[in-house]
Design a protein around this motif. Structure first.
Motif, PDB file in Angstrom:
ATOM      1  N   UNK A 115       0.816  -1.213   0.000  1.00 40.22           N
ATOM      2  CA  UNK A 115       0.000   0.000   0.000  1.00 40.22           C
ATOM      3  C   UNK A 115       0.854   1.269   0.000  1.00 40.22           C
ATOM      4  N   UNK A 116       0.202   2.399  -0.293  1.00 37.67           N
ATOM      5  CA  UNK A 116       0.813   3.708  -0.104  1.00 37.67           C
ATOM      6  C   UNK A 116      -0.252   4.703   0.321  1.00 37.67           C
ATOM      7  N   UNK A 117       0.091   5.542   1.277  1.00 37.74           N
ATOM      8  CA  UNK A 117      -0.798   6.595   1.769  1.00 37.74           C
ATOM      9  C   UNK A 117      -0.054   7.925   1.845  1.00 37.74           C
ATOM     10  N   UNK A 118       1.151   7.991   1.309  1.00 39.17           N
ATOM     11  CA  UNK A 118       2.042   9.129   1.523  1.00 39.17           C
ATOM     12  C   UNK A 118       2.133  10.071   0.333  1.00 39.17           C
ATOM     13  N   UNK A 119       2.487  11.310   0.636  1.00 40.64           N
ATOM     14  CA  UNK A 119       3.058  12.240  -0.333  1.00 40.64           C
ATOM     15  C   UNK A 119       4.438  12.587   0.208  1.00 40.64           C
ATOM     16  N   UNK A 120       5.414  12.729  -0.668  1.00 36.54           N
ATOM     17  CA  UNK A 120       6.787  12.860  -0.177  1.00 36.54           C
ATOM     18  C   UNK A 120       7.620  13.749  -1.088  1.00 36.54           C
ATOM     19  N   UNK A 133       1.953   6.618   9.155  1.00 39.03           N
ATOM     20  CA  UNK A 133       2.590   7.676   9.931  1.00 39.03           C
ATOM     21  C   UNK A 133       3.443   8.581   9.041  1.00 39.03           C
ATOM     22  N   UNK A 134       3.430   9.888   9.347  1.00 33.06           N
ATOM     23  CA  UNK A 134       4.437  10.753   8.739  1.00 33.06           C
ATOM     24  C   UNK A 134       5.805  10.165   9.025  1.00 33.06           C
ATOM     25  N   UNK A 135       6.708  10.271   8.068  1.00 36.35           N
ATOM     26  CA  UNK A 135       8.026   9.693   8.281  1.00 36.35           C
ATOM     27  C   UNK A 135       9.104  10.483   7.549  1.00 36.35           C
ATOM     28  N   UNK A 136      10.315  10.215   7.964  1.00 33.43           N
ATOM     29  CA  UNK A 136      11.516  10.745   7.333  1.00 33.43           C
ATOM     30  C   UNK A 136      12.372   9.562   6.931  1.00 33.43           C
ATOM     31  N   UNK A 137      13.373   9.805   6.104  1.00 30.91           N
ATOM     32  CA  UNK A 137      14.292   8.723   5.747  1.00 30.91           C
ATOM     33  C   UNK A 137      15.716   9.209   5.848  1.00 30.91           C
ATOM     34  N   UNK A 138      16.539   8.409   6.499  1.00 31.65           N
ATOM     35  CA  UNK A 138      17.978   8.644   6.515  1.00 31.65           C
ATOM     36  C   UNK A 138      18.577   8.106   5.222  1.00 31.65           C
ATOM     37  N   UNK A 139      19.507   8.863   4.640  1.00 27.21           N
ATOM     38  CA  UNK A 139      20.235   8.351   3.493  1.00 27.21           C
ATOM     39  C   UNK A 139      19.828   8.959   2.166  1.00 27.21           C
ATOM     40  N   UNK A 140      19.881   8.144   1.143  1.00 25.83           N
ATOM     41  CA  UNK A 140      19.750   8.609  -0.234  1.00 25.83           C
ATOM     42  C   UNK A 140      18.382   9.205  -0.523  1.00 25.83           C
ATOM     43  N   UNK A 141      18.387  10.313  -1.256  1.00 23.79           N
ATOM     44  CA  UNK A 141      17.153  10.953  -1.699  1.00 23.79           C
ATOM     45  C   UNK A 141      16.793  10.466  -3.101  1.00 23.79           C
ATOM     46  N   UNK A 152      -3.617  15.532  11.055  1.00 24.18           N
ATOM     47  CA  UNK A 152      -4.397  15.463   9.811  1.00 24.18           C
ATOM     48  C   UNK A 152      -4.114  16.670   8.933  1.00 24.18           C
ATOM     49  N   UNK A 153      -4.328  16.521   7.638  1.00 17.54           N
ATOM     50  CA  UNK A 153      -4.149  17.649   6.735  1.00 17.54           C
ATOM     51  C   UNK A 153      -5.161  18.739   7.043  1.00 17.54           C
ATOM     52  N   UNK A 154      -4.725  19.986   6.889  1.00 20.52           N
ATOM     53  CA  UNK A 154      -5.569  21.128   7.229  1.00 20.52           C
ATOM     54  C   UNK A 154      -6.211  21.761   5.992  1.00 20.52           C
ATOM     55  N   UNK A 155      -6.104  21.132   4.861  1.00 21.54           N
ATOM     56  CA  UNK A 155      -6.668  21.711   3.631  1.00 21.54           C
ATOM     57  C   UNK A 155      -7.600  20.723   2.950  1.00 21.54           C
ATOM     58  N   UNK A 210      17.083  11.993   3.487  1.00 19.04           N
ATOM     59  CA  UNK A 210      16.846  11.885   2.050  1.00 19.04           C
ATOM     60  C   UNK A 210      15.377  11.946   1.669  1.00 19.04           C
ATOM     61  N   UNK A 211      14.477  11.983   2.657  1.00 16.98           N
ATOM     62  CA  UNK A 211      13.045  12.014   2.345  1.00 16.98           C
ATOM     63  C   UNK A 211      12.263  12.617   3.500  1.00 16.98           C
ATOM     64  N   UNK A 212      11.220  13.349   3.156  1.00 21.75           N
ATOM     65  CA  UNK A 212      10.229  13.831   4.121  1.00 21.75           C
ATOM     66  C   UNK A 212       8.867  13.477   3.553  1.00 21.75           C
ATOM     67  N   UNK A 213       8.095  12.660   4.279  1.00 21.38           N
ATOM     68  CA  UNK A 213       6.810  12.170   3.785  1.00 21.38           C
ATOM     69  C   UNK A 213       5.697  12.495   4.769  1.00 21.38           C
ATOM     70  N   UNK A 214       4.555  12.891   4.227  1.00 14.88           N
ATOM     71  CA  UNK A 214       3.392  13.238   5.042  1.00 14.88           C
ATOM     72  C   UNK A 214       2.294  12.196   4.850  1.00 14.88           C
ATOM     73  N   UNK A 215       1.777  11.703   5.969  1.00 22.10           N
ATOM     74  CA  UNK A 215       0.702  10.699   5.981  1.00 22.10           C
ATOM     75  C   UNK A 215      -0.280  11.097   7.076  1.00 22.10           C
ATOM     76  N   UNK A 216      -1.554  11.228   6.788  1.00 22.83           N
ATOM     77  CA  UNK A 216      -2.501  11.588   7.847  1.00 22.83           C
ATOM     78  C   UNK A 216      -2.600  10.495   8.894  1.00 22.83           C
TER      79      UNK A 216
END
Length: 410
Positions: free
Chosen positions: A247-252, A343-351, A407-410, A315-321
């Protein structure tokens, strides 16, 4: 497992995940414990017109034996034939399906340095192959199905059979597969919704994100000029649209390499190299991790951060409600594919080079000049909570609340 549901799931992965084209090779990376699903994928692959289907089997139990018993020097070697397999398959335009279904605790008795050395060796040998996938030169998709060991970790008070059945139920719900549904149609609608969120973020061209919550996260993340938010489907170099995670629920997007400052506290354990790292926090200064702590697995976190220079940068910043379907299940999956989509998440390493304008055509040096991090690793960790707020600052100085109460505000 219901045969009809298995076929629907396999069709979703082949037709939407990698979107296999006529006469395109298909490579499946899979644990041997997932053989039934691999057979369904192969059947669907040939029905979709695959040039051929190749399965790259893995065996965790054997790997466990090898990591404990083999001479240390073996983990500084990578077979030429294996490198050739990856490189040649990618060069031939293959689509790649990977099944992520690891035993969360299997390597807890293995020297972490052995795991790190093996990862570094493989990372160096497969840089070309991995760069092709991260720049979407090939279509690829990561999916999962239950194994007995994984299911018993998620549902420790159930019998092996009941745990596996429950995990199947949760996975199929997360990937929108049911007897009544048309998963392909459901995913087209879902992908469209994710793209609308990405369009909103791209339209505002934020220069910085500010994360805060009650766990202690207070983090400023700069975004480089020309960054791109992505979500749902992606476009391969061939023009084929595909979904890299099901699955995927993210924008990143990608952070500016030297523009991260503050403290972030993980909200879920991280499964890394067959081990769990939990209760951890990271302190960033000018983009780099300058301090860290973990209640459990700190030695594995240390090894991750020391993989190479880029492993200590984001290397990544992802938003998930926080109300995403996977989060709403209330289940800790001990599997990054699922937990990161709760969950909102970040990633260490390669972008991902695709997250900056023109990035898929830039050299590594050019990407670094644009603030894009490079590393042999890319490890997501979860930071989202029910009280997380994310405020974006535009390049004109306007502040806009992107997320409030998770949650998203828009």
């Amino acid at each position: 497992m219901n045969t009809n549901l298995l076929r629907k799931y396999a069709a979703l992965v082949v037709r939407v995940g990698v979107n296999l084209q006529e006469d395109q090779p298909l490579v499946i990376h899979a644990p041997i414990a997932c053989a039934d699903f691999v057979h369904a994928l192969a059947e669907e692959g040939y029905c979709a017109g695959a040039h051929d289907v190749t399965v790259n089997w893995s065996d965790e139990e054997f790997s466990h034996i090898r990591f404990r018993q083999a001479p240390a020097a073996r983990f500084r070697e990578f077979p030429a034939w294996r490198k050739a397999f990856y490189d040649e398959s990618a060069a031939q335009g293959a689509a790649f399906i990977s099944i992520a279904a690891e035993h969360p605790d299997l390597f807890s008795d293995v020297d972490p340095k052995r795991l790190t050395e093996a990862g570094q060796t493989a990372g160096k040998a497969l840089q070309g192959y991995r760069a092709r996938l991260m720049s979407n030169q090939n279509t690829w998709c990561v999916v999962s199905v239950p194994t007995a060991a994984w299911a018993c970790k998620v549902f420790p008070h159930e019998t092996e059979e009941t745990a596996a059945a429950r995990l199947w139920t949760e996975i199929l719900r997360a990937v929108r597969v049911s007897e009544e549904s048309d998963p392909v149609a459901a995913w087209k609608e879902h992908v469209s919704a994710l793209q609308k969120t990405a369009d909103f973020l791209n339209a505002h061209d934020f220069s910085e994100l500010h994360y805060r919550n009650g766990l202690g996260t207070d983090l400023h993340v700069e975004l480089p000029k020309g960054h791109i938010w992505m979500g749902g489907a992606e476009r391969a170099a061939s023009g084929t649209m595909f979904v890299a995670n099901i699955p995927t629920e993210e924008v990143y997007t990608l952070p500016k390499r030297d523009g991260v400052n503050g403290v972030v506290v993980a909200s879920k354990p991280l499964h890394y190299n067959g081990n769990l790292i939990s209760g951890f926090s990271l302190t960033f200064r000018a983009g780099k991790v300058t301090d860290y702590h973990a209640e459990n697995g700190e030695e594995y976190l240390r090894e991750l951060l020391q993989t190479d220079e880029g492993a200590s940068f984001l290397g990544e910043a992802a938003l998930v409600p926080h109300a995403s379907p996977i989060s709403a299940s209330g289940i800790l999956f001990y599997n990054t594919l699922f937990d990161e989509n709760a969950s909102c998440h970040l990633a260490l390493g390669k972008a991902y080079p695709t997250c900056i304008r023109g990035g898929d055509g830039m050299t590594e040096e050019e990407l670094l000049r644009h603030g894009v991090n490079h590393s042999l690793v890319h490890e997501d960790f979860m930071i989202g909570t029910a009280d997380l707020s994310v405020v974006g600052r535009t390049r004109t100085g306007q502040e806009i609340t992107i997320m409030e109460h998770g949650s998203f505000s828009f």
